[in-house]
Write an enzyme that holds these catalytic residues in place. Sequence first.
Site, PDB file in Angstrom:
ATOM      1  N   PHE A 115      -9.685  10.798 -34.673  1.00 14.73           N
ATOM      2  CA  PHE A 115     -10.229   9.441 -34.671  1.00 14.73           C
ATOM      3  C   PHE A 115     -11.685   9.520 -35.104  1.00 14.73           C
ATOM      4  O   PHE A 115     -12.535  10.035 -34.374  1.00 14.73           O
ATOM      5  CB  PHE A 115     -10.134   8.762 -33.306  1.00 14.73           C
ATOM      6  CG  PHE A 115     -10.649   7.347 -33.360  1.00 14.73           C
ATOM      7  CD1 PHE A 115      -9.828   6.321 -33.801  1.00 14.73           C
ATOM      8  CD2 PHE A 115     -11.955   7.051 -33.019  1.00 14.73           C
ATOM      9  CE1 PHE A 115     -10.304   5.021 -33.898  1.00 14.73           C
ATOM     10  CE2 PHE A 115     -12.446   5.756 -33.115  1.00 14.73           C
ATOM     11  CZ  PHE A 115     -11.608   4.736 -33.554  1.00 14.73           C
ATOM     12  N   LYS A 134     -22.960   6.196 -30.934  1.00 13.50           N
ATOM     13  CA  LYS A 134     -22.707   5.720 -29.579  1.00 13.50           C
ATOM     14  C   LYS A 134     -23.897   5.915 -28.654  1.00 13.50           C
ATOM     15  O   LYS A 134     -24.786   5.090 -28.619  1.00 13.50           O
ATOM     16  CB  LYS A 134     -21.431   6.345 -29.027  1.00 13.50           C
ATOM     17  CG  LYS A 134     -20.177   5.904 -29.784  1.00 13.50           C
ATOM     18  CD  LYS A 134     -18.913   6.199 -29.041  1.00 13.50           C
ATOM     19  CE  LYS A 134     -17.673   5.870 -29.867  1.00 13.50           C
ATOM     20  NZ  LYS A 134     -17.516   4.455 -30.194  1.00 13.50           N
ATOM     21  N   ASP A 183     -17.919  15.950 -35.845  1.00 11.85           N
ATOM     22  CA  ASP A 183     -18.058  14.569 -35.383  1.00 11.85           C
ATOM     23  C   ASP A 183     -18.242  14.589 -33.871  1.00 11.85           C
ATOM     24  O   ASP A 183     -17.288  14.743 -33.119  1.00 11.85           O
ATOM     25  CB  ASP A 183     -16.807  13.771 -35.775  1.00 11.85           C
ATOM     26  CG  ASP A 183     -16.881  12.316 -35.326  1.00 11.85           C
ATOM     27  OD1 ASP A 183     -17.750  11.979 -34.504  1.00 11.85           O
ATOM     28  OD2 ASP A 183     -16.040  11.505 -35.788  1.00 11.85           O
TER      29      ASP A 183
END
Length: 410
Positions: free
Chosen positions: A151, A265, A236
Amino acid sequence: MTAPASTRSAARSSAELIKAEEPVLAHNYHPLPVVVARAEGAWVEDVEGRRYLDMLAGYSALNFGHRHPALIEAAHRQLDLLTLTSRAFHNDRLAEFAERLAELTGLDMVLPMNTGAEAVESGIKVARKWAYDVKGVPADRATIVVAADNFHGRTTTIVSFSTDETARAGFGPFTPGFRIVPYNDLAALEAAVDETTAAVLIEPIQGEAGVLIPDDGYLTGVRELTRRKGCLFVADEIQSGLGRTGRTLAVDHEDVVPDVLLLGKALGGGIVPVSAVVARREVLGVLRPGEHGSTFGGNPLAAAVGTAVVELLESGAFQRRAAELGVVLRDGLAALVGKGVLGFRSRGLWAGVDVDPAIGTGREISERLMREGVLVKDTHGSTIRLAPPLTVTAEELRSALGSLEKVLTA
């Protein structure tokens, strides 16, 4: 918590606000039926004043809790001075942000962006440009190897290499240039890398897939393989980074330094969207003026908040806290195995919990926990994710685990 000023929403109940969203908001989310109006630390409060322990923390965007005083202060201070110039001009906050973020991660240069998906897209562009300019891959032939069940976001390019049909179906045609291999499989990865490979792009821990943690040595193997094959290792760490796993980065657990690091984030402290591509100088150095950009990327407000986030991490206190409380989380979940929990995976304050499907789906378990005053998020099947703010206390963690046991054994 201080009540907000009167607004159109103030007089509406949770049920009324949820109903009001239906005709005017795109239905690309299926939120739990809770309407948050206020928050502080690890707690949120709905419009009726009911309190909930936030065990999701905005998918790690709220690593430092809701409205952390140091981050709020940095934002307020900057709001009184300057919020945006675009990158057409310099601003007085960006240099310090880039310097301190590069130092924190052990890399050289920073490309500031806004969202996690933007960071991934930018990382893909940079890897391809490096492949053509430095590695000598023929034009338009560069490939990037990724892992199944990944993801990385939901843009058209990113869903092109997703294996989640919910993310892909109806959004083709898909972008070429990606090879998908099983996660945690070095032999498959080696077979997929060739002279056209620009990069290997992976999550050190797969979050959306259920907090899947690879075998010890996998990340070291990826680093060794990419060096030997002459391609980039792009990590990531948008969900796994910035203290979540008990280290600054998840790759730190194997003392691995990637060529390119993708952050987001938590970098914005839950206040503003901030993301970044952080990389070695010879990688990010391939970009020239006009080849990539973002009007809001590196804006003064984002840089001020991002710098305050980096400052919170520089002492290592949050990392140590996540590691110590991670033991409480792990031990509490271990005690639930056989009591409705089939298994779990955890690292630091991050866990994927597989619930017996006979008890309920992940969504159903999340709804039952909500009624007990605990907010979590389901993922595939009967798996739920736990990712509380790093400011959570041991007592709050044990209380949440007690609520989970109650839900599972009721």
